[in-house]
Write a protein that holds these residues in place. Sequence first.
Motif, mmCIF file in Angstrom:
data_model
loop_
_atom_site.group_PDB
_atom_site.id
_atom_site.type_symbol
_atom_site.label_atom_id
_atom_site.label_comp_id
_atom_site.label_asym_id
_atom_site.label_seq_id
_atom_site.Cartn_x
_atom_site.Cartn_y
_atom_site.Cartn_z
ATOM 1 N N PRO A 48 0.829 -1.209 0.000
ATOM 2 C CA PRO A 48 0.000 0.000 0.000
ATOM 3 C C PRO A 48 0.856 1.249 0.000
ATOM 4 O O PRO A 48 1.907 1.290 0.643
ATOM 5 N N GLU A 49 0.430 2.286 -0.706
ATOM 6 C CA GLU A 49 1.224 3.511 -0.837
ATOM 7 C C GLU A 49 1.525 4.140 0.513
ATOM 8 O O GLU A 49 2.592 4.699 0.723
ATOM 9 N N THR A 50 0.581 4.021 1.447
ATOM 10 C CA THR A 50 0.778 4.650 2.744
ATOM 11 C C THR A 50 1.920 4.017 3.515
ATOM 12 O O THR A 50 2.456 4.607 4.441
ATOM 13 N N TYR A 51 2.315 2.808 3.140
ATOM 14 C CA TYR A 51 3.448 2.155 3.798
ATOM 15 C C TYR A 51 4.714 2.975 3.607
ATOM 16 O O TYR A 51 5.547 3.081 4.494
ATOM 17 N N PHE A 52 4.864 3.561 2.422
ATOM 18 C CA PHE A 52 6.050 4.344 2.111
ATOM 19 C C PHE A 52 5.851 5.834 2.358
ATOM 20 O O PHE A 52 6.801 6.605 2.277
ATOM 21 N N HIS A 66 12.146 8.970 -11.653
ATOM 22 C CA HIS A 66 11.343 8.203 -10.697
ATOM 23 C C HIS A 66 10.325 9.108 -10.023
ATOM 24 O O HIS A 66 10.613 10.265 -9.727
ATOM 25 N N LYS A 67 9.136 8.548 -9.796
ATOM 26 C CA LYS A 67 8.123 9.185 -8.952
ATOM 27 C C LYS A 67 7.874 8.225 -7.793
ATOM 28 O O LYS A 67 7.458 7.089 -8.009
ATOM 29 N N VAL A 68 8.139 8.687 -6.592
ATOM 30 C CA VAL A 68 7.978 7.822 -5.431
ATOM 31 C C VAL A 68 7.291 8.574 -4.301
ATOM 32 O O VAL A 68 7.385 9.797 -4.212
ATOM 33 N N LEU A 80 16.982 5.520 -1.844
ATOM 34 C CA LEU A 80 17.844 4.847 -2.823
ATOM 35 C C LEU A 80 17.936 3.351 -2.554
ATOM 36 O O LEU A 80 17.782 2.534 -3.470
ATOM 37 N N ARG A 81 18.162 2.987 -1.307
ATOM 38 C CA ARG A 81 18.381 1.585 -0.978
ATOM 39 C C ARG A 81 17.082 0.791 -0.883
ATOM 40 O O ARG A 81 16.969 -0.294 -1.451
ATOM 41 N N ASP A 82 16.099 1.343 -0.152
ATOM 42 C CA ASP A 82 14.895 0.581 0.153
ATOM 43 C C ASP A 82 13.832 0.657 -0.942
ATOM 44 O O ASP A 82 13.057 -0.281 -1.113
ATOM 45 N N ARG A 83 13.800 1.767 -1.665
ATOM 46 C CA ARG A 83 12.771 1.929 -2.685
ATOM 47 C C ARG A 83 13.281 1.621 -4.086
ATOM 48 O O ARG A 83 12.572 1.069 -4.908
#
Length: 208
Positions: A48-52, A66-68, A80-83
Motif C-alpha cells: 500500500p502507498e501509505t506504507y512508504f 522516478h516518482k515515489v 535509494l536503498r529501500d525503494r
Amino acid sequence: MKEEKEKKEISRREFLGKAGTGVAGSYFILSSLKQAEAVAKENPLQPPETYFGNIQVQLTVNGVKHKVRVHTNTTLVELLRDRLSLTGTKVVCNHGECGGCTVVIDKKAVYSCQMLALDADGKDVTTIEGLLKGEELHKVQQAFIDKDGLQCGFCTPGQIMSAYALLLNNPDPSEEEIKTAMAGNICRCSAYPKIKESVAEAARLLKA
C-alpha cells in the motif's frame, strides 16, 4: 468467607472482561489480516502507498526518472536503498560523519543519510551504480582497482563518489586538493595512501 467469595467473583468478572476484550481484539486483528492478504493477492509486488508515505517526490537517479511516495522523515539513502534497490550506496554511521553514503548531486558530493528525500525533489542524483556503462567500469572505479585503493571495500563506493565529484569540478587536482576533497570519507582500514594514489590515477586516466 464472604470476602473470599467476593474476591473470586471479582476475579471472574475481570477474567470475563479481559476475555471479552481479547475476543474483540482477536476479531479486529483477524479482519485486518484478511484485508491485508486480499490487498497482497491483488498487488503481490506493490505494498500500500501509505506504507512508504503520502508525499510524492520526483527525481532523476542515474539518468532514470522516478516518482515515489515518501514520509516526511525519509532520507535520501533510504529512498535509494529501500525503494530503488540501489544498495551500492552504503549506510555506515548514519550521522553524516563517515562519507559511506556519498552520492553526487549537481556535481557536489552529498551525504545521502543527511539529506531528506523531500529535498531531493527535482534533483539529478548519481550513485555508484550510475558510473557504470553496461559492464564497463568508469575510469575512477578502474583507478581504485589499479592502485589498490581499498581493503575491505565497504567504504569504497563513498570514496569513489567523492573522488568523482572532485574530478568533475577539478580535473587536475593537486595532492593537497585531493586530501581536502577526500577528508570527509573515513576508511576504517586506513587505506588512505592508496586512496590518494587512486584519485591521482583517476585524474590521469580521465585526461588521457
